[in-house]
Motif scaffolding. Structure first.
Motif, short mmCIF file in Angstrom:
data_model
loop_
_atom_site.label_atom_id
_atom_site.label_comp_id
_atom_site.label_asym_id
_atom_site.label_seq_id
_atom_site.Cartn_x
_atom_site.Cartn_y
_atom_site.Cartn_z
N PHE A 177 0.84 -1.20 0.00
CA PHE A 177 0.00 0.00 0.00
C PHE A 177 0.87 1.25 0.00
CE2 PHE A 177 -1.93 3.37 2.60
CZ PHE A 177 -2.98 3.72 1.76
N VAL A 178 1.94 1.24 0.78
CA VAL A 178 2.83 2.40 0.88
C VAL A 178 3.63 2.59 -0.41
CG1 VAL A 178 4.84 3.34 2.09
CG2 VAL A 178 2.97 2.32 3.39
N THR A 179 4.16 1.50 -0.97
CA THR A 179 5.04 1.64 -2.14
C THR A 179 4.27 1.82 -3.44
OG1 THR A 179 5.11 -0.75 -2.59
CG2 THR A 179 6.78 0.15 -1.09
N GLY A 180 3.06 1.30 -3.51
CA GLY A 180 2.34 1.27 -4.78
C GLY A 180 2.82 0.09 -5.61
N ALA A 181 2.34 0.01 -6.81
CA ALA A 181 2.60 -1.15 -7.67
C ALA A 181 3.96 -1.15 -8.34
CB ALA A 181 1.51 -1.24 -8.74
N GLY A 182 4.61 0.00 -8.39
CA GLY A 182 5.87 0.11 -9.12
C GLY A 182 5.62 0.31 -10.61
N ARG A 183 6.69 0.53 -11.36
CA ARG A 183 6.56 0.81 -12.80
C ARG A 183 6.11 -0.39 -13.61
NH1 ARG A 183 12.01 4.34 -13.84
NH2 ARG A 183 11.40 6.13 -12.57
N LEU A 184 6.44 -1.60 -13.15
CA LEU A 184 6.10 -2.82 -13.90
C LEU A 184 4.68 -3.25 -13.56
CD1 LEU A 184 9.45 -4.76 -13.40
CD2 LEU A 184 8.74 -3.38 -15.37
N SER A 185 3.74 -2.40 -13.94
CA SER A 185 2.34 -2.64 -13.58
C SER A 185 1.43 -1.80 -14.47
CB SER A 185 2.11 -2.25 -12.12
OG SER A 185 2.28 -0.84 -11.96
N VAL A 186 0.15 -2.14 -14.45
CA VAL A 186 -0.84 -1.30 -15.12
C VAL A 186 -0.85 0.08 -14.46
CG1 VAL A 186 -3.30 -1.00 -15.58
CG2 VAL A 186 -2.25 -3.25 -15.89
N ASP A 187 -0.84 0.10 -13.14
CA ASP A 187 -0.82 1.39 -12.43
C ASP A 187 0.39 2.23 -12.84
OD1 ASP A 187 -3.06 0.49 -11.07
OD2 ASP A 187 -2.04 0.27 -9.13
N GLY A 188 1.56 1.61 -12.92
CA GLY A 188 2.77 2.33 -13.29
C GLY A 188 2.75 2.83 -14.72
N ALA A 189 2.10 2.11 -15.61
CA ALA A 189 2.02 2.53 -17.01
C ALA A 189 1.10 3.72 -17.19
CB ALA A 189 1.54 1.36 -17.87
#
Length: 143
Positions: A122-134
């Motif tokens: 929750f704190v870090t988020g999904a990172g760049r290798l993700s739908v969220d990061g894209a």
């Protein structure tokens, strides 16, 4: 902004969490009658509703973790779900057999540890290798 190495590690963490839930969800589907019986034996209320919801949470939650979609709210939800399953499914305080109680203690605290992993996600988020990061511009806030 997340460094590339951080995104790779976050991705591995998401996969590690997802495998656990995907495996469990698929096993629930394959042995659905047994899972329903287990919930009945634990005194879970509304088993006809709880069983399909638990199965869907594990399968869909695992898939969403893999692709990295809406990871922050998903992580909070999965942390709460994991704590709830620890309390309902690994109630070591109700077990009198010492060997079984020890096993339930381990599973209870394992679930609490997994919930902690979800809170970190929750704190870090999904990172760049993700739908969220894209979906976030490279100069923008991390997902």
């Amino acid at each position: 902004m997340t460094r590339p190495v951080d995104s790779g590690i976050i991705f591995l963490a998401r996969i590690a969490l997802a495998v656990l839930f995907l495996w469990s969800g698929v096993m629930k589907l394959l042995g659905y009658a047994g899972f329903v019986g287990y919930l009945h034996s634990k005194g879970v209320p509304f088993v006809q509703i709880a069983a399909p919801i638990a199965t869907a949470v594990e399968v869909l939650g695992g898939l969403l973790l893999v692709i990295g979609f809406k990871v922050r709210p998903l992580a909070l939800f999965m942390a709460a779900y994991t704590v709830a399953t620890a309390v309902l499914g690994h109630d070591f305080w109700n077990i009198v057999d010492p060997a079984l109680q020890r096993d339930m203690v381990i599973h209870f605290w394992k679930n609490i540890g997994i919930a902690g992993g979800f809170l970190l996600l929750f704190v870090t988020g999904a990172g760049r290798l993700s739908v969220d990061g894209a979906r976030v511009p490279r100069g923008g806030l991390r997902p």
